[in-house]
Design a protein around this motif. Structure first.
Motif, mmCIF file in Angstrom:
data_model
loop_
_atom_site.group_PDB
_atom_site.id
_atom_site.type_symbol
_atom_site.label_atom_id
_atom_site.label_comp_id
_atom_site.label_asym_id
_atom_site.label_seq_id
_atom_site.Cartn_x
_atom_site.Cartn_y
_atom_site.Cartn_z
ATOM 1 N N UNK A 170 -10.550 -3.839 3.785
ATOM 2 C CA UNK A 170 -11.782 -3.779 4.263
ATOM 3 C C UNK A 170 -11.757 -5.179 4.256
ATOM 4 N N UNK A 171 -11.358 -5.788 2.695
ATOM 5 C CA UNK A 171 -11.877 -7.363 2.293
ATOM 6 C C UNK A 171 -11.036 -8.129 2.939
ATOM 7 N N UNK A 172 -9.763 -7.718 3.313
ATOM 8 C CA UNK A 172 -8.514 -9.204 3.706
ATOM 9 C C UNK A 172 -9.187 -9.079 5.007
ATOM 10 N N UNK A 173 -9.407 -7.470 5.655
ATOM 11 C CA UNK A 173 -10.021 -7.705 7.350
ATOM 12 C C UNK A 173 -11.960 -9.444 7.134
ATOM 13 N N UNK A 174 -12.306 -8.983 6.581
ATOM 14 C CA UNK A 174 -13.733 -9.543 6.205
ATOM 15 C C UNK A 174 -12.878 -10.929 5.855
ATOM 16 N N UNK A 175 -11.926 -11.809 4.856
ATOM 17 C CA UNK A 175 -11.754 -12.729 4.347
ATOM 18 C C UNK A 175 -10.439 -13.127 5.646
ATOM 19 N N UNK A 176 -10.272 -12.977 6.676
ATOM 20 C CA UNK A 176 -9.281 -12.894 8.161
ATOM 21 C C UNK A 176 -10.774 -13.314 9.465
ATOM 22 N N UNK A 177 -11.513 -12.510 9.202
ATOM 23 C CA UNK A 177 -12.842 -13.369 10.351
ATOM 24 C C UNK A 177 -13.339 -14.393 10.018
ATOM 25 N N UNK A 178 -13.582 -14.416 8.334
ATOM 26 C CA UNK A 178 -14.453 -15.791 7.773
ATOM 27 C C UNK A 178 -14.242 -17.075 8.717
ATOM 28 N N UNK A 179 -12.394 -16.736 8.263
ATOM 29 C CA UNK A 179 -11.915 -17.558 8.706
ATOM 30 C C UNK A 179 -11.805 -18.208 10.091
ATOM 31 N N UNK A 180 -11.614 -17.191 10.474
ATOM 32 C CA UNK A 180 -11.596 -16.889 12.655
ATOM 33 C C UNK A 180 -12.604 -17.722 12.301
ATOM 34 N N UNK A 181 -13.636 -17.261 12.201
ATOM 35 C CA UNK A 181 -15.641 -17.939 11.999
ATOM 36 C C UNK A 181 -15.866 -19.134 12.192
ATOM 37 N N UNK A 182 -14.971 -19.181 10.872
ATOM 38 C CA UNK A 182 -15.068 -21.645 10.219
ATOM 39 C C UNK A 182 -14.677 -22.083 11.624
ATOM 40 N N UNK A 183 -13.426 -21.395 11.820
ATOM 41 C CA UNK A 183 -11.966 -22.069 13.622
ATOM 42 C C UNK A 183 -13.496 -22.825 14.189
ATOM 43 N N UNK A 184 -13.665 -21.551 14.849
ATOM 44 C CA UNK A 184 -15.026 -21.321 15.997
ATOM 45 C C UNK A 184 -15.878 -22.245 15.804
ATOM 46 N N UNK A 185 -16.165 -22.403 14.643
ATOM 47 C CA UNK A 185 -17.364 -22.974 14.596
ATOM 48 C C UNK A 185 -17.945 -24.534 14.390
ATOM 49 N N UNK A 186 -16.607 -24.397 13.674
ATOM 50 C CA UNK A 186 -16.244 -26.347 13.149
ATOM 51 C C UNK A 186 -16.255 -26.327 15.234
ATOM 52 N N UNK A 187 -14.849 -25.842 15.714
ATOM 53 C CA UNK A 187 -14.811 -26.088 16.386
ATOM 54 C C UNK A 187 -16.120 -26.456 18.101
ATOM 55 N N UNK A 188 -17.141 -25.878 17.843
ATOM 56 C CA UNK A 188 -19.261 -25.962 18.396
ATOM 57 C C UNK A 188 -19.217 -26.716 18.334
ATOM 58 N N UNK A 189 -19.776 -27.208 16.874
ATOM 59 C CA UNK A 189 -20.223 -28.340 16.549
ATOM 60 C C UNK A 189 -19.303 -29.808 16.695
ATOM 61 N N UNK A 190 -17.529 -29.455 16.605
ATOM 62 C CA UNK A 190 -17.727 -30.865 17.469
ATOM 63 C C UNK A 190 -17.241 -31.508 18.991
ATOM 64 N N UNK A 191 -17.535 -30.261 19.343
ATOM 65 C CA UNK A 191 -17.339 -30.794 20.098
ATOM 66 C C UNK A 191 -19.265 -30.555 20.866
ATOM 67 N N UNK A 192 -19.835 -30.465 20.381
ATOM 68 C CA UNK A 192 -21.796 -31.111 20.989
ATOM 69 C C UNK A 192 -21.345 -32.531 20.543
#
Length: 882
Positions: A857-879
């Motif tokens: 479960x914790x490994x899953x949380x880590x993967x989800x957090x890393x994916x969120x970081x990539x996604x949000x970073x891309x959204x910030x860059x696109x603003x």
């Protein structure tokens, strides 16, 4: 293209703006029946395809399990009919001996009359009257569901022809010494006053008592434990294991049986488990199946102490007491006599109950008729081992062999008045005569027929051939036996299926009753719990049909039908299937309004756009997939395939991508209208076996054909000039449209992330150079609500996707600063989550102690957090920049 097409090129057939199942389903079904679409002709030269209905009880009504099973059978038979087979789905009902007799007896009780007051002949006449007036309501409910059965061939297990079949096979088995009469232990219902089969016994955990009783005195005493203290009055021995040294000195001696004044022997028998309890067991041969066998091995007397109503018959102070009253009284007397060593209350144990009236079953020694199943069961097992019959899914074979290879002789007599009466007469001098259907029974003073009737499973075991006119070698037997497949629940694999196998192989010269046994699971609620009135989660499928339509119920059931696996179902899922039916309706209506047609040949490949080539290529893949899933009885997979193809690819992509073409008009629009008509024609035919009503209405409107019921099952679509095995395929077009989908999906996701409304238009520039997307720019702009870039265009966000670049001007459409703050906050939360998960996974002490599930479960949380970081970073860059 369909042969029956009568639609003119520019006609626009009308459909109501909304699909209302209640207005469509009833009239459509009656039209199908009136036109004889479901009837089967034994004189036809078409190849046969036969399925029998698992005959529902005449007392029953359509429950969700019936609806599930009937949906699967109907899908199979509708498809085979469309494939050109002479298809017989054989309908009928079972007379349901105990259930029906109970129903009619309850009706009589309301009048203050019992069946004994009427007498046997008048009672049976009353049951037939009830059957004519009240029985068989399930037939009307089957029509509601859309069952394509051959109604003219409907059979009832007490019909004259089926009764002849029963008498015939009884006579043959009797003459072959495979039926005999003997005294054995049976399941007895003290309420229904009859023997019942194993299938009619329901086991549940009841709270009882376990008492330990000391038999004998001093060193010569033995302690036994029982949950049925009342049966001790019928004990005729105590048994121990031959190698149990504790009791070796007592074997062959006699000890006192408390309360009775009798002495009983101590015997050594290997059935006894020396490790269980005290290693000694009481032996009551007349009231326990295991004890009966011990008694046979040691020549013990069978002493019955309970009558047919469960009342004590043994002479003494307990005589006349009900079995449960006697249990308490006997334990009290033993306690007063100092014989009770231990008592455990409550003691939870599994207890058999009559499935009809819920009365506790009483094992009872009784003279009954039996089938010697040894050679019959051997043949039934060998038919599967030798590959004559296939069980699907294959993993169910082991359960089948586990049953047929260990079958005990089958008790076939029932102490009822409603049913097939045993065709045996007894004479005044002890004569026993079995009478066949064409023989005159003996008559004269002292002759009388056996009063028992046959187990319902005896007649239903003949169902695959008795319904065709056997024992006569009728044209129907010649044409439709053996059945192609049996579709039924795994829960009756051991009872109905095994009996049909035994009787079919025996009566039909070694030919099994079906080629394939396709087993399905049980319908459960959305939480996986068994449906039951007592649980409050039982569903009347007619209520769902009234609310959402029969197609919605059918599609929901089929979409959950994985072979041999239980099917969870909830009302939300039926609502979703109703939405799917509405989607099919609305999309077809839109297509017709935009000129979709099946008239004329498909255009050659060079006239087709990439979008046209893509959908036709995908259509051929789906045709092949659906065929393969049908042959493997994978209803869930084929339903899911059709759902996603119809909704996602045809309606959400092809129709949307083609809108700009339709609006532009010209030759390209005419080509796409013909392609759309072809795709809808094939898709509706593929869907028809599962959702027959909505597809019938839409297909006949689209094509002008008589009925999709008798339309040809789809084959691979062939394009002039691009003929190929398996039909037209275009991998390049599929890749091209997949790229379009990728770009549109990514931009839609970005728009959503930026908080744009779906219909909000945004100025954009599309750089499609170096890709095959230029031809799709107009469609992509329409799908994405992208306006052309004006002179004042200023790109504030740029999205590189699949080799293309989409530049957007978001100025004035969003609050950039507020969006940046929101995303920055979300990014911080994601980074914090990543840090916490990384810390735990880097802690060796934690990893050594934590369960694997927690670590995963914790490994899953880590993967989800890393994916969120990539996604949000891309959204910030696109603003847009400040």
């Amino acid at each position: 293209m369909t042969e029956n097409s009568q639609q003119s090129k520019h006609s626009a057939p009308e459909l109501p703006t909304q699909y209302t199942p209640a207005d469509v389903e009833g009239p459509l079904y009656e039209r199908w029946v009136e036109r004889g679409y479901f009837e089967a002709d034994e004189k036809s030269d078409k190849p046969p395809y036969t399925i029998v209905i698992p005959p529902p009880n005449v007392t029953g009504s359509l429950h969700l399990g019936h609806a599930f099973e009937h949906t699967l059978i109907d899908a199979l038979t509708r498809r085979k009919r469309m494939q050109g087979y002479e298809t017989l789905w054989q309908p009928g009902m079972d007379h349901a001996g105990i259930a029906t007799q109970n129903v009619v007896e309850r009706e009589l009780a309301k009048e203050g009359v019992s069946r004994h007051d009427l007498g046997r002949e008048a009672f049976v006449e009353r049951v037939w009257q009830w059957k004519g007036e009240s029985g068989g309501q399930i037939s009307g409910q089957m029509r509601r569901l859309g069952d394509g059965v051959a109604w003219s061939r409907e059979r009832f297990t007490m019909d004259e022809g089926l009764s002849k079949a029963v008498q015939t096979i009884f006579k043959r088995l009797h003459d072959d010494e495979l039926i005999y009469r003997a005294e054995r232990i049976i399941n007895w219902c003290p309420r229904c006053l009859t023997a019942i089969s194993d299938i009619e016994v329901e086991y549940q955990d009841d709270d009882g008592e376990l008492v330990s009783i000391r038999y004998g005195e001093g060193e010569n005493s033995i302690v036994v434990a029982t949950t049925r203290a009342e049966t001790m009055l019928g004990d005729t021995a105590v048994a121990v294991h031959p190698e149990d040294e504790r009791y070796a000195h007592l074997v062959g001696t006699e000890i006192e049986l408390p309360l009775t004044g009798r002495r009983i022997p101590v015997v050594a028998d290997e059935h006894v488990d020396p490790e269980f309890g005290t290693g000694a067991v009481k032996v009551t041969p007349a009231h326990d199946p295991n004890d009966f066998e011990i008694g046979r091995r040691h020549g013990l007397p069978n002493l019955a102490v309970l009558d047919e109503r469960g009342v004590i018959t043994a002479h003494g102070p307990f005589q006349g007491l009900d079995r449960f009253e006697a249990r308490s009284a006997i334990v009290g007397a033993l306690r007063a006599d100092g014989r009770i060593v231990a008592e455990k209350r409550p003691y939870t144990h599994s207890v058999g109950h009559c499935s009809r009236c819920k009365t506790t079953i009483e094992p009872r020694l009784s003279m009954q008729w039996w089938v010697k199943v040894g050679p019959l069961a051997q043949a039934a097992g060998d038919a599967v081992r030798d590959g004559k019959v296939k069980i699907h899914p294959k993993e169910m074979e082991s359960r089948y062999f586990g049953w047929v290879d260990n079958l005990h002789d089958w008790c076939i007599s029932r102490q009822l008045w409603w049913g097939h009466r045993i065709p045996v007469w007894y004479g005044p001098e002890g004569e026993v005569v079995c009478v066949g259907p064409d023989e005159e029974p003996p008559s004269g003073e002292g002759w009388h027929q056996d009063t028992d009737v046959l187990d319902t499973w005896f007649s239903s075991g003949l169902w695959p051939f008795s319904t065709l006119g056997w024992p006569e070698q009728t044209p129907s037997v010649e044409k439709f036996y053996p059945n192609s497949v049996l579709v039924t629940g795994y829960d009756i694999l051991f009872f109905w299926v095994a009996r049909m196998m035994m009787f079919g192989l025996y009566a039909m010269d070694g030919t099994p009753p079906f080629h394939t046994i396709a087993l399905h699971g049980m319908v459960r609620d959305q939480f996986g719990k068994k449906m039951s009135k007592s649980f409050g989660n039982a569903v009347n499928p007619l209520d769902w049909m009234d609310s959402y339509g029969s197609d919605a119920v059918r599609f929901t059931l089929a979409r959950g039908a994985n072979p041999g696996v239980d099917v969870p179902i909830g009302e939300d899922w039926v609502q979703g299937s109703r939405n799917f039916a509405n989607k099919i309706w609305n999309a077809t209506r839109f297509a017709l309004m935009n000129g979709a047609t099946v008239e004329g040949e498909l255009p050659p490949a060079e006239q087709l756009s990439a979008t046209d080539r893509w959908i036709l290529s995908r259509l051929n893949s789906v045709v092949a997939e659906v065929d393969a899933y049908y042959e493997d009885y994978q209803f869930a997979k084929l339903s899911d395939t059709l759902f996603h193809f119809a909704w996602d690819e045809v309606f959400d992509w092809y129709v949307e991508l083609s809108k700009t073409t339709f609006m532009a008009g010209g030759p390209a629009a005419e080509v796409s209208r013909r392609v759309l008509g072809e795709v809808l024609d094939v898709t509706l035919r593929l869907l028809h076996p599962i959702v027959p009503f909505v597809t019938e209405t839409l297909w006949t409107t689209l094509t002008g054909g008589e009925s999709v019921v008798i339309a040809e099952w789809p084959k691979a679509v062939v394009i002039p000039g691009a003929e190929a095995p398996g039909g037209f395929r275009d991998a390049a077009a599929e890749r091209e449209i997949e790229t379009v989908q990728q770009v549109v999906t990514e931009v839609r996701r970005f728009r959503s992330d930026q908080g744009l409304q779906p219909g909000q238009k945004v100025p954009a520039q599309l750089d499609l150079s170096g890709t095959a997307l230029a031809a799709h720019e107009a469609a992509m702009r329409s799908l994405l609500r992208l306006q052309p870039a004006g002179d004042d265009f200023s790109a504030t966000a740029s999205l590189p996707v699949a080799g293309a670049t989409v530049a957007l001007d978001l100025s004035g459409t969003i609050d950039v600063e507020a969006e940046r703050k929101r995303l920055t906050k979300d990014l911080g939360a994601a980074e914090k989550e990543k840090a916490q998960a990384t810390g735990k996974l880097g802690n060796e002490a934690f990893l050594a102690k934590a369960p694997e599930k927690v670590v995963d479960k914790i490994r899953g949380r880590l993967e989800a957090a890393e994916a969120d970081i990539v996604r949000i970073t891309a959204q910030l860059a696109a603003l847009p920049k400040a």
